[in-house]
Design a protein around this motif. Structure first.
Motif, PDB file in Angstrom:
ATOM      1  N   LEU A   1      57.786 -31.098 -39.153  1.00 14.51           N
ATOM      2  CA  LEU A   1      57.941 -31.466 -37.742  1.00 14.51           C
ATOM      3  C   LEU A   1      58.093 -30.226 -36.867  1.00 14.51           C
ATOM      4  CD1 LEU A   1      60.090 -34.691 -38.014  1.00 14.51           C
ATOM      5  CD2 LEU A   1      57.640 -34.460 -37.690  1.00 14.51           C
TER       6      LEU A   1
ATOM      7  N   ARG B   1      57.041 -27.077 -29.571  1.00 12.95           N
ATOM      8  CA  ARG B   1      56.729 -27.569 -28.230  1.00 12.95           C
ATOM      9  C   ARG B   1      58.002 -27.703 -27.403  1.00 12.95           C
ATOM     10  NH1 ARG B   1      53.441 -32.651 -29.458  1.00 12.95           N
ATOM     11  NH2 ARG B   1      54.103 -33.340 -27.403  1.00 12.95           N
TER      12      ARG B   1
ATOM     13  N   ASP C   1      48.738 -37.495 -36.814  1.00 13.56           N
ATOM     14  CA  ASP C   1      47.779 -36.383 -36.829  1.00 13.56           C
ATOM     15  C   ASP C   1      47.602 -35.794 -38.218  1.00 13.56           C
ATOM     16  OD1 ASP C   1      47.155 -36.483 -34.197  1.00 13.56           O
ATOM     17  OD2 ASP C   1      48.042 -34.568 -33.634  1.00 13.56           O
TER      18      ASP C   1
ATOM     19  N   ASP D   1      53.392 -39.232 -33.347  1.00 16.28           N
ATOM     20  CA  ASP D   1      52.023 -38.784 -33.123  1.00 16.28           C
ATOM     21  C   ASP D   1      51.688 -37.605 -34.023  1.00 16.28           C
ATOM     22  OD1 ASP D   1      49.637 -39.188 -31.515  1.00 16.28           O
ATOM     23  OD2 ASP D   1      50.029 -37.174 -30.766  1.00 16.28           O
ATOM     24  N   THR D   2      52.621 -36.693 -34.173  1.00  7.97           N
ATOM     25  CA  THR D   2      52.408 -35.543 -35.049  1.00  7.97           C
ATOM     26  C   THR D   2      52.174 -35.994 -36.479  1.00  7.97           C
ATOM     27  OG1 THR D   2      53.819 -34.206 -33.641  1.00  7.97           O
ATOM     28  CG2 THR D   2      53.494 -33.423 -35.896  1.00  7.97           C
TER      29      THR D   2
ATOM     30  N   THR E   1      48.134 -43.049 -29.596  1.00  5.50           N
ATOM     31  CA  THR E   1      48.489 -42.969 -31.015  1.00  5.50           C
ATOM     32  C   THR E   1      47.921 -44.168 -31.766  1.00  5.50           C
ATOM     33  OG1 THR E   1      50.541 -41.878 -30.394  1.00  5.50           O
ATOM     34  CG2 THR E   1      50.426 -42.752 -32.616  1.00  5.50           C
TER      35      THR E   1
ATOM     36  N   ILE F   1      47.494 -29.948 -35.635  1.00  2.00           N
ATOM     37  CA  ILE F   1      48.489 -31.026 -35.752  1.00  2.00           C
ATOM     38  C   ILE F   1      49.675 -30.777 -34.827  1.00  2.00           C
ATOM     39  CG2 ILE F   1      50.138 -32.095 -37.329  1.00  2.00           C
ATOM     40  CD1 ILE F   1      48.209 -31.568 -39.547  1.00  2.00           C
ATOM     41  N   GLY F   2      50.107 -31.801 -34.181  1.00  2.00           N
ATOM     42  CA  GLY F   2      51.306 -31.693 -33.357  1.00  2.00           C
ATOM     43  C   GLY F   2      51.076 -31.031 -32.011  1.00  2.00           C
TER      44      GLY F   2
ATOM     45  N   PRO G   1      55.878 -28.289 -35.495  1.00  2.00           N
ATOM     46  CA  PRO G   1      55.101 -28.220 -34.250  1.00  2.00           C
ATOM     47  C   PRO G   1      55.829 -28.872 -33.073  1.00  2.00           C
ATOM     48  CG  PRO G   1      53.696 -28.883 -36.070  1.00  2.00           C
ATOM     49  CD  PRO G   1      55.088 -28.808 -36.611  1.00  2.00           C
ATOM     50  N   VAL G   2      56.544 -29.958 -33.347  1.00  2.00           N
ATOM     51  CA  VAL G   2      57.264 -30.622 -32.262  1.00  2.00           C
ATOM     52  C   VAL G   2      58.392 -29.725 -31.773  1.00  2.00           C
ATOM     53  CG1 VAL G   2      58.522 -32.687 -31.576  1.00  2.00           C
ATOM     54  CG2 VAL G   2      56.709 -32.852 -33.287  1.00  2.00           C
TER      55      VAL G   2
END
Lengths: 352, 352, 352, 352, 352
Positions: free
Chosen positions: C144, C150, C176, C172-173, C251, E9-10, C146-147
């Motif tokens: 997680l 962000r 993906d 959503d991640t 999504t 991704i993400g 990438p979240v």
């Protein structure tokens, strides 16, 4: 099994198409309330007037359609819609329930085993009103006898209820008739379970195919009957009381259950077909193995024998004293080596 | 597995059809509230009066149906609808939930592994009212013991809730019983994954077929149970509170999950069958290759040997001194050429 | 892949079943609003009190369940329903969304490729409230990330939105993550497209079978996730705003698309299996042709040689001077005729 | 059978695409009420004005579309929507019912057997308003003659009803036309049932394939027609009276029944294909068995003969007087042993 | 065909993922009302301001996405939702219709045949508002030229209608493009119908597999487009007038029809695969028959020749004068008997 008698194309709706071999109609009427019961064959259609007596319940049972004018007479007397009358006579219809204002039509398909254990089927149409029930059967026969006996016995709910309950009792009896037919098929499947491996002949496959087609048929009928019962249950006419709905729900769940059994048997039949196919492939395999073993052992040996059968002038081996036994030894060794190879491959056991 | 005990065709609805080998009923009653718990076997039906005490929750558990009059007595005492009583006894029923005014019937199918690891199944019918729960089991046995233990333990929610929660706890325990059965099948699939390639016998295919039929069965039951639980959840009677609905939703999602696992295993079984078919075809291929290699090498050589075994008077080669070794050379060359050809084709490796 | 950890049958709902090898829980909390962000590992559960601060959004991420008492502590602190807590821990659950009054549970399944390119999967449960989001992951790992990046980056919508948007971003991640797994399978299918014809071994079929099972699995998860997202979208609680619905719809459509790709790959895998079966049949055919050609040519010739190897006293041909070459000619003619026949049949070409 | 004439891509909606070989339109008009009937071919489009007379029912029948300007004239005169006109002409359309305010379009597909017993099909579009019915047929022919005869005969309901009933009568006649086509296919299936086992040629399989494709086609049309009739029945415009609905329900149930028969035949055709495959496998098996028996018997014997054909100097057996008959005996014994082995395997019977 | 460009991704929703080889965007704008039409390529994005003129309809066509900043500029200018913009660019999307308040997104997939007759596909996204239509095409090309011509021609409805009609016209043109692609496949199926029996090579099967995959793809797109059109039709925004709905219904029915044709072709392809499998099995059968005939005839004869090639001292036959011709006779008789046997079996005919 799938053929349909039908009027010529474009005929007026309501045209009756009666085949020549249709049996003569036999009419039978039972009228009853919870105190008394009259049970008589009907010779003259006029006697059926009694069915309109609103203080009793009347059940008019017609077996065989072989008399067009009689059918029209009945249609007139009971005010049957031309399309309803057509559905009664132009068999086979798909099982269904249809609402004609103050009448309700329930078409069901009855199955039974004949004396040879072959299933056969017959359409039974039930016309249901508040005070009477009409049933129309394709052939003579006494398959609804259990209901008559219950009526005569006078025990249970049936004599205290109105006509719709009688219609339910008849439909329920007919659905019950699917159990022994399915059971007979289930036993046949059990029997074939072994045979498909030991004797896979094309005729057997055809028999499995027939069985599968029969099961598809049965499931289709049951499914349509399920829908028909559901239509009845959902009908908001006054014919169907809440009390009756509980009974119809029971019949509905019998339909679902038998349809699922038919479906399950169909899948098992498909499974048997696959086993059959595999058994054939295994047999080919086994035949090939025998051939391969025999040929692989003897062809080299024959070659060896062929060598020393040649007529060359200068073949020193031919003149050696122990050459002949030596060749035998070589041959046994070769054969043994091949056998050993096949043994290691597991081809000498019978089952692979 | 699919046979159904049922009354004779056309019998009165509510007729109980009890097979001879049905075990004697054993009745057991637990009454409890959050403070106290009575747990006694019941000898005399009259003792069951206590179930109607509205200050406690009563659970009456009946195991075995081998006593028709007792069943009728129970039916009368608890005011069971004749069709409800019939569904309890005439097993197997399709899993379902049905609403009978102030009573609710939940029919579920319990599966378990016997001592040989074979799955067997039994119908459990749960009659649910506000103050008591009746359960009817086909056979003796103590599969609902975990629920009894939780009741006796007195911890958790169960002793503080009314009868519907108890019914939920029973149904949930039964659905839980599908996990080990599916797991055993999953392990069998893992075991067979290798065997189908190394030992593809028709018996194995039959075993796969049986497994597939069992899985179809399990999925069907689970699917029907899913529907039944859903019917309960959607029921707007006062028996099902919002709090209970959250628990039923959990059971519902267990049904869905197990049904999906059963479906997945069924697809894996189908996959194994295909692998099986392919393994048989590969074996035939391998057998053929051995035959072809042996025959293709030795048949030409035998022919050559045959040539010089002819008895023609004028065959100049026969008298040449180096002819015999030359023939041997030719033979080796031929055999080598054939082997080279097969090598290039990749037929000499064992796997193709 | 399909095994489920679960409490023993009949256990109290909410019983946690934690396997021995489950990793120790690691807890991490991020609290943020559009101006500031705190990002810390959590050593002491008491620190989580901060999550209840309604002016910020808190994300509590728990990785690993190997501590029963900690899980219960978390359950108590966040007022998790026992069934919700059970669903978090007793993996695998089927992906689903469930509404628990002011909390919402979203169970999704995350897939990723490990270092060997093998897909593996892990359950991620998201508990969503107005002010905080809890995520529970089966294993340690930073999928997680990438979240988190962000969030830290602080660009885009994410820092200006409430907790439900964060939950969406996490889900959503995870969805993906299906794309690269499907892409890897797609590449494997491309690779195998050639191999099934040139090297049809049973192991290859097993590999195809495995791939198919994996695809069925993926599609099933995606389908369930599609339903779960749909449940969220249709939820009428205040958690899901219209603005968020647009994002959830996105999504949702990713789920549908990936599910369709998985389905398409499954069909392609089935197609490869058929090609495989056909390739095996063709190989057998080819082997047979070689055998038939060799045998059909040399067996008659050997017979001819055999004829003149007989020892009859009166065989006039033996004494004719040109008989031997004549026999050779006859042999060549025979062989030529056979070859011509096979040529006409098209058996001498290599392809079919 | 599947080709569609259509305007070039991106053409204006309503563009008519008339193929060159389309026959010249022939127009025929019948106007009637319950007392009188006019029945005339129409030479001049202006005569069709009579159709707008609201006191009678008019039926305008157009056969063939080979005149673009005439079609546009008709479109203008009857105020047909451009898309409606396009659907009439750009055949084949999928059967459907569409509501254009005060007009209703019913597209059906008529099938019939030609003189060779081959089924062919034609689109019939029925435009239905309160006072007139337009029918557009792709080809010349008198397939709607039965309806005309019923009109002329003047008996039955048809002359007393409005235009919608006429439209129903036409549609019903067309659906009736599926029965003989299905019956012909049913007879072909019966014929092939035997042939697939005795003469399994690839051409036969192709024929079965064609039959299956035809059945899929028929079922698809019937299914679409079922939907179209349903759309009509559910339409709440004033065109469809309750009385008419009863008749439409009848047509609906004919569609369902024929669609089910088509589906059943399709399944039977699939069954025949499987039988065919099995018959081919059995034949290969039989061929292999003959080869294996012959080879297994004679190859060892030839080997034995080869042994005593060797030219070793010291082979004592050669000089024993009873050696030759002894060898014969050994050969018979070997052959007998082999035959016994095959007999035990059941390979000497012809069937499997 | 199935690969999807997508952000890592993400990534933040709305992230554009533009591949390197994406062509430079070319923008073209047409503004029109029923009197005038401006048709110009657009160099500077600022010119697009004209699209907001509410008295005309504007169509902005963008071909190629190879300029991220330009795409963002367009997004800002037309107030496109980030997710909408993402869907335009991150191809392929599943065909769909989505409502963004005053904008509507319709994603469709265009197919066409390239110069080699190979089908290729491209995503076209249509953004529809009351006053303008934006179209985004993946590649350069003039597939929407027919619509432009109709606009320029100025005949028909198109110039008198608002932007939604233009969007419909574009979507309809794209759906029309499926007909020739399906027709090409239909012709290929017709061609292969013969080939599968005469030349069943594994490559052919692969070709059939490819065709099947393509058809599955096409049907899937058409099905999704059908849904998308349906979503449009059911949309209750003011963009979709009742008049337009009639046109959309027409497009809808084209989708259904083409999807059914694709499905039918898929079934026919499956049929061809079965025929192919059967043809391979028949070939093996034929090969086996040749082998069996040759071997069965000559192996016994060779045995006979072998007998009289033995060197026993006492073989009386060898010295009989007519023995040699007698052996020939015996050989002919044996061969004749075998041939007769094969003839009776029907193996000497060429056809299975």
């Amino acid at each position: 099994m799938f053929r349909k008698r039908r009027p010529r194309i474009g005929a007026r709706p309501g045209t009756l198409s009666i085949p020549r071999q249709a049996p003569e109609p036999k009419i039978h009427m039972i009228t009853y309330d919870h105190q008394q019961l009259h049970d008589t064959p009907v010779e003259d259609v006029a006697e059926l007037e009694r069915a309109f007596d609103t203080s009793t319940v009347a059940w008019v049972d017609v077996q065989g359609f072989g008399d067009r004018s009689l059918m029209h007479q009945l249609g007139d007397m009971f005010h049957l819609h031309p399309l309803l009358l057509e559905d009664l006579v132009n068999v086979p219809q798909r099982p269904k329930a249809e609402d004609y204002d103050d009448q309700m039509l329930l078409v069901v398909r009855m199955v039974s085993l004949d004396d040879d254990g072959e299933p056969n089927s017959e359409q039974v149409s039930i016309v249901l009103t508040e005070h009477y029930v009409l049933t129309f059967q394709e052939k003579h026969g006494d398959i609804l006898d259990p209901v008559r006996k219950r009526l005569r016995g006078g025990k249970g709910l049936i004599r205290h209820q109105r006509a719709p309950y009688l219609a339910y009792a008849i439909a329920d009896t007919i659905i019950d008739g699917y159990y022994p037919v399915l059971e007979a098929i289930g036993e046949e499947i059990d029997d074939l379970d072994e045979v498909v491996i030991t004797q896979p002949t094309p005729d057997l496959l055809r028999r499995l195919n027939d069985m599968k087609n029969r099961l598809v048929m049965l499931r289709r009928w049951l499914w349509a009957q399920r829908e028909a019962i559901n239509t009845l249950m959902r009908d908001d006419s006054e014919l169907i009381t809440d009390e009756l709905r509980v009974f119809l729900r029971d019949t509905y769940s019998h339909c679902v259950q038998t349809a699922e059994v038919a479906e399950m048997y169909r899948e098992m039949t498909t499974g048997l077909m696959n086993t059959y196919m595999s058994a054939v492939a295994n047999r080919t395999n086994e035949v090939m193995k025998v051939l391969t073993i025999m040929a692989s052992i003897f062809i080299p040996l024959t070659f060896l024998a062929g060598i020393y059968g040649m007529n060359f002038e200068y073949m020193p081996e031919l003149h050696v004293r122990w050459a002949y036994p030596a060749v035998w030894c070589a041959m046994f060794a070769t054969a043994g080596a091949m056998l050993g190879y096949f043994w290691r491959k597991g081809w000498l056991g019978g089952d692979g």
